[in-house]
Design a protein around this motif. Structure first.
Motif, PDB file in Angstrom:
ATOM      1  N   ALA A  44       0.833  -1.204   0.000  1.00 51.30           N
ATOM      2  CA  ALA A  44       0.000   0.000   0.000  1.00 51.30           C
ATOM      3  C   ALA A  44       0.867   1.253   0.000  1.00 51.30           C
ATOM      4  O   ALA A  44       0.578   2.232  -0.703  1.00 51.30           O
ATOM      5  N   SER A 100      -6.300   1.712  -7.914  1.00 45.93           N
ATOM      6  CA  SER A 100      -6.810   0.353  -7.762  1.00 45.93           C
ATOM      7  C   SER A 100      -5.866  -0.489  -6.917  1.00 45.93           C
ATOM      8  O   SER A 100      -6.299  -1.214  -6.010  1.00 45.93           O
ATOM      9  N   LEU A 103      -6.093   0.517  -3.182  1.00 46.96           N
ATOM     10  CA  LEU A 103      -7.311   0.073  -2.508  1.00 46.96           C
ATOM     11  C   LEU A 103      -7.255  -1.424  -2.198  1.00 46.96           C
ATOM     12  O   LEU A 103      -7.617  -1.862  -1.101  1.00 46.96           O
ATOM     13  N   LEU A 106      -4.562  -2.071   0.543  1.00 44.66           N
ATOM     14  CA  LEU A 106      -5.037  -1.605   1.848  1.00 44.66           C
ATOM     15  C   LEU A 106      -6.084  -2.554   2.412  1.00 44.66           C
ATOM     16  O   LEU A 106      -6.025  -2.928   3.600  1.00 44.66           O
ATOM     17  N   ALA A 107      -7.028  -2.956   1.584  1.00 46.84           N
ATOM     18  CA  ALA A 107      -8.075  -3.867   2.056  1.00 46.84           C
ATOM     19  C   ALA A 107      -7.505  -5.218   2.460  1.00 46.84           C
ATOM     20  O   ALA A 107      -7.954  -5.832   3.441  1.00 46.84           O
ATOM     21  N   ASP A 252     -10.325 -10.708  -3.324  1.00 46.86           N
ATOM     22  CA  ASP A 252      -9.438  -9.555  -3.403  1.00 46.86           C
ATOM     23  C   ASP A 252      -8.711  -9.515  -4.741  1.00 46.86           C
ATOM     24  O   ASP A 252      -8.476  -8.439  -5.310  1.00 46.86           O
ATOM     25  N   THR A 368     -13.963  -2.032  -7.965  1.00 44.82           N
ATOM     26  CA  THR A 368     -13.030  -2.482  -6.933  1.00 44.82           C
ATOM     27  C   THR A 368     -13.708  -2.464  -5.580  1.00 44.82           C
ATOM     28  O   THR A 368     -13.617  -3.422  -4.800  1.00 44.82           O
ATOM     29  N   GLY A 369     -14.414  -1.370  -5.290  1.00 49.31           N
ATOM     30  CA  GLY A 369     -15.122  -1.284  -4.018  1.00 49.31           C
ATOM     31  C   GLY A 369     -16.170  -2.361  -3.854  1.00 49.31           C
ATOM     32  O   GLY A 369     -16.310  -2.957  -2.781  1.00 49.31           O
ATOM     33  N   LEU A 372     -14.532  -5.651  -3.059  1.00 49.61           N
ATOM     34  CA  LEU A 372     -13.998  -5.623  -1.693  1.00 49.61           C
ATOM     35  C   LEU A 372     -15.104  -5.817  -0.677  1.00 49.61           C
ATOM     36  O   LEU A 372     -14.912  -6.466   0.365  1.00 49.61           O
ATOM     37  N   ARG A 484      -9.668  -3.045   5.380  1.00 46.62           N
ATOM     38  CA  ARG A 484     -10.768  -3.242   4.433  1.00 46.62           C
ATOM     39  C   ARG A 484     -11.842  -2.181   4.623  1.00 46.62           C
ATOM     40  O   ARG A 484     -12.381  -1.657   3.634  1.00 46.62           O
ATOM     41  N   ALA A 487     -10.606   1.035   2.962  1.00 46.39           N
ATOM     42  CA  ALA A 487     -10.640   0.976   1.502  1.00 46.39           C
ATOM     43  C   ALA A 487     -12.064   1.114   0.976  1.00 46.39           C
ATOM     44  O   ALA A 487     -12.312   1.833  -0.008  1.00 46.39           O
TER      45      ALA A 487
END
Length: 521
Positions: A44, A100, A103, A106-107, A252, A368-369, A372, A484, A487
């Motif tokens: 990250a 991308s 995120l 990080l998640a 992921d 992406t969100g 996740l 997560r 993110a």
């Protein structure tokens, strides 16, 4: 000021490479404590540092002191021998790619520390991102395809990195086989273009005039490149692999594939086809006996790309309507979104390129969100079916609201970034007139179709009662973990913020698209 350090413009790429090497070295040294958190923080952090450096190169005033790319190397005409070139639009795509990566990294720090393969996951994530950054600076077709393969090989391994998951291994094998086929088609197409033009440099392929020795080879080469790169972008009819791979991969990884790595296919198509579609209108077939036959193939390429865009939108949306599983529904939705992005190349104007690029950025946050969230909900014990999400709005209200924003954005509802991106793109189609207006109509109709399956999910989440024994998961932030949760929150806030006030991002994208057509990279 002249830059005397030749590798300094590649500082973001070097940061990612250094991050990957640190992760692999720490794993080889036998690090055993809190590997997921540590390696995730390195990944990250590397992606965030790279993003800051790219924003500095784009000219964001607060970051001017960090600029590593001299202004004299940005948006200049590309020489006919260059392998790479720096354009504003390429830097914009680099920034989008790293958003991308950041995120997902990080998640993924919220995954269990006991889970194996952390070094492989985060190291390959950075290596795949390195290939994506190189795609965005390519000035030669062979350089571009090799950069795509750096990302491709890394993502093949990412899909099956868990090794003990039979579905992941199956998905990785499918991905590898299809990827090998698409690579073969792409390089064969490049060889045909070399035979037709005598070069694979984009400055030569995109110049406004000049003879084509073998026109049939040129058209066959472009056809093979549409197929080869179309696999990467999940265009219909080259899309069938995507759903099984997205469904079988760790979620992921799916978030990275759908929200990040597939976008290199779009930028590759920008480089390959924007010149022939928008610029190369004065081409001729090699003259003989003083006679030169016109070779105007831009309209034909635009028509083919437009038809593929409509077909991709329609097939993706119709099949998404039939899916009972959340990941497969989102996978088909991701295929349909690729059709919207392709409209920008078919139209070939600066506003259309800006709309397609902004659509890519919007899709990064939305898709992406969304994946996740799916990964987080699975960690809470919720099943894979859409019906299993019943009453999530009552059990996890903040998570459900964030997911709702993502679905509304994907549907193109006003006050979300998805609405703005589609408005800009469809407006460009209308401005271009001709049959492009029908492309806008097809996009609007497909957006209306997508509302049905997104609304079905929202109904299950917010209007249906939860099960009698809802799953529970102890831990930070309702069982999600801080990484997560952060993110998902960043993605949800960006979807709304850019939907309300997009100009700080949309303005630079529009300027970059104009520069891109002017330079003709």
């Amino acid at each position: 000021m002249t830059n005397t350090i030749p590798y300094l413009p590649f500082l973001p790429e070097l940061v990612l490479l250094a991050g990957a090497l640190v992760i692999f070295a720490a794993d080889a040294a036998g690090l055993r404590q809190r590997r997921t958190e540590l390696f995730g923080a390195v990944a990250a952090g590397a992606s965030l540092v790279g993003l800051v450096l790219i924003l500095a190169d784009l000219g964001f005033a607060p970051l001017a002191a960090l600029r590593s790319l001299p202004s004299g190397q940005l948006d200049v005409p590309v020489t006919t021998t260059a392998l790479y070139a720096f354009t504003s639009l390429g830097l914009v795509f680099q920034a989008i790619f790293l958003v991308s990566t950041f995120l997902v990294a990080l998640a993924s720090t919220s995954r269990s520390s006991e889970e194996g393969g952390a070094a492989i996951f985060f190291g390959l994530l950075l290596m795949a991102s390195l290939g994506m950054l190189l795609v965005a600076v390519a000035a030669d077709l062979i350089f571009l395809l090799l950069a795509i393969e750096i990302t491709g090989i890394s993502t093949y391994l990412l899909v099956g990195y868990t090794r003990r998951d039979s579905r992941g291994i199956e998905a990785a094998m499918k991905f590898y086989i299809v990827g090998a086929l698409s690579t073969a088609l792409s390089f064969f197409g490049a060889s045909l273009l070399f035979g037709a033009y005598g070069s694979t440099n984009f400055a030569i392929l995109s110049q406004a005039s000049g003879p084509v020795s073998y026109p049939d080879l040129a058209l066959a080469g472009y056809a093979l490149l549409i197929a080869g790169v179309g696999f990467k972008l999940t265009l219909v009819p080259f899309h069938a692999w995507a759903v099984d791979v997205y469904d079988g991969a760790p979620t992921d990884v799916t978030a990275f594939l759908a929200g990040g790595s597939k976008k290199i296919g779009l930028f590759a198509l920008f480089l390959i086809f924007i010149g022939p579609v928008s610029l190369a209108t004065g081409r001729t077939i090699a003259c003989s006996a003083g006679t030169c036959t016109p070779f105007a193939y831009g309209p034909e390429l635009a028509l083919v790309l437009g038809l593929i865009a409509v077909l991709t939108m329609t097939v993706g949306n119709l099949l998404a309507l039939l899916q009972p599983e959340m990941k497969r529904m989102l996978a088909y939705s991701s295929i349909s979104q690729a059709g919207y992005m392709l409209l920008g190349i078919a139209i070939g104007t600066a506003p259309a390129l800006a709309g397609a690029t902004f659509q890519v950025l919007a899709h990064v946050f939305m898709k992406t969100g969304a994946f996740l969230v799916v990964a987080g909900v699975a960690g809470l014990g919720v099943g894979p079916l859409i019906a299993d999400w019943r009453g999530l709005g009552q059990r996890r209200p903040y998570l459900a609201v964030a997911f709702g924003f993502m679905l509304l954005g994907l549907a193109g509802v006003p006050l979300t970034v998805g609405f703005v991106s589609k408005f800009v793109l469809f407006s460009a189609a209308v401005q271009a007139q001709g049959y492009f207006v029908w492309l806008a109509v097809a996009g609007l109709l497909n957006s209306a179709v997508s509302v049905f399956y997104y609304a079905r999910v929202l109904k299950v989440i917010f209007l249906e009662p939860p099960p009698d024994s809802p799953p529970t998961a102890p831990g930070a932030v309702g069982g999600l973990g801080y990484g997560r949760a952060a993110a998902i929150a960043i993605a949800a806030v960006a979807i709304v913020a850019l939907g309300i006030y997009p100009q700080p991002v949309l303005g630079p994208i529009q300027a970059a698209a104009t520069h891109f057509l002017t330079v003709g990279v």
